[in-house]
Design an enzyme around this catalytic site. Sequence first.
Site, PDB file in Angstrom:
ATOM      1  N   SER A  66       4.093  -2.287  15.310  1.00 15.75           N
ATOM      2  CA  SER A  66       4.064  -1.103  14.560  1.00 15.75           C
ATOM      3  C   SER A  66       5.524  -0.576  14.650  1.00 15.75           C
ATOM      4  O   SER A  66       5.944   0.241  13.807  1.00 15.75           O
ATOM      5  CB  SER A  66       3.326  -0.184  14.657  1.00 15.75           C
ATOM      6  OG  SER A  66       1.819  -0.573  13.875  1.00 15.75           O
ATOM      7  N   TYR A 193       3.238  -7.328   5.313  1.00 16.01           N
ATOM      8  CA  TYR A 193       3.054  -6.406   6.278  1.00 16.01           C
ATOM      9  C   TYR A 193       2.640  -7.266   7.569  1.00 16.01           C
ATOM     10  O   TYR A 193       3.279  -6.864   8.828  1.00 16.01           O
ATOM     11  CB  TYR A 193       1.921  -5.624   5.966  1.00 16.01           C
ATOM     12  CG  TYR A 193       1.297  -4.832   7.048  1.00 16.01           C
ATOM     13  CD1 TYR A 193       1.765  -3.571   7.377  1.00 16.01           C
ATOM     14  CD2 TYR A 193       0.144  -5.267   7.690  1.00 16.01           C
ATOM     15  CE1 TYR A 193       1.348  -2.981   8.333  1.00 16.01           C
ATOM     16  CE2 TYR A 193      -0.618  -4.377   8.622  1.00 16.01           C
ATOM     17  CZ  TYR A 193       0.067  -3.095   9.121  1.00 16.01           C
ATOM     18  OH  TYR A 193      -0.473  -2.410   9.988  1.00 16.01           O
TER      19      TYR A 193
END
Length: 314
Positions: A66, A193
């Site tokens: 992340s 993603y």
Amino acid sequence: MTPHNLQTIVDDIAAEMAQHTLRGKVADYIPPLACVSPDHFGITIIDRKGDVFSAGDADKAFSIQSISKVFALTMALGSVGDSLWARVGREPSGSGFNSIVQLEWEKGIPRNPFINAGAIVVADVLLAGYQPKEVIGEFLRFLHMVTGDNTITIDKAVAQSEQDTGFGNFALANYMRAFKNIHNPVEKALGIYFHICALSMNCQQLAMAGRYLMCGGRRGPNTQDTIISRQRTRRILALMMMCGHYDGSGEFAYRVGLPGKSGVGGGILAIVPGIASIAVWSPGLNTTGNSKLGTIALEHLVKRTGWSVFRADK
């Protein structure tokens, strides 16, 4: 802080972290991450002059997960500007990074771009008018440009594993699609993603990647080569401070006092505006999904250097 002092500090911190027996629990919901030993610890500081101070496993690559959302956000803001904020908020979530609960209450608008739902919207924004391979290629080119290192790659095995096990992220994306906040096919947005999260870097590369945030949006202090504006840099750093550690962001701000972004691979990128870009890595996570030893190390670093943005003597 002299170069000699900084190297001594990172050496001391690495030696101290090596003595810890309670090292947290590695992420096991992504199979390749479950295989990483919690014994690793690395730290790199890059100061404003470009001097590098490293210790421990600073040259060992890991999945930044992340943390990559910071770079994706930078690119999305460069693409669509402040119109991004019509689709994703700027508030702390107070919930887990993969929570779907708030999306129902807030009609498909994620709280911020650093939780999974928000980062999926950012990926959808980057996809507009392009094919996934083009977006992924542009993302890598951006990292190569800000680091000056063309060896940085995406770990395809990690990306595939996330694709195979990312049922919760598929649920988030489809839920937001129902609210018309995902504009492209879910599979394409998620492909971007997953690949962005699978970026593989070491501490030295990661600290270099954060240098533009340390330098007010410029690639370095002695260049006019601007990545983003000074105002946008400040706003990204504000989001990192408030939202960079999910529902542990308040605790990180309390203990460390620096804008930072964590990843479940055990990395943390922290920025001392105008002074330093810092990367730490230790795979074991605490109960909020942030690196246990990485957080402790940064707390010790701030105590030794006085680098907290909340310094009372400023």
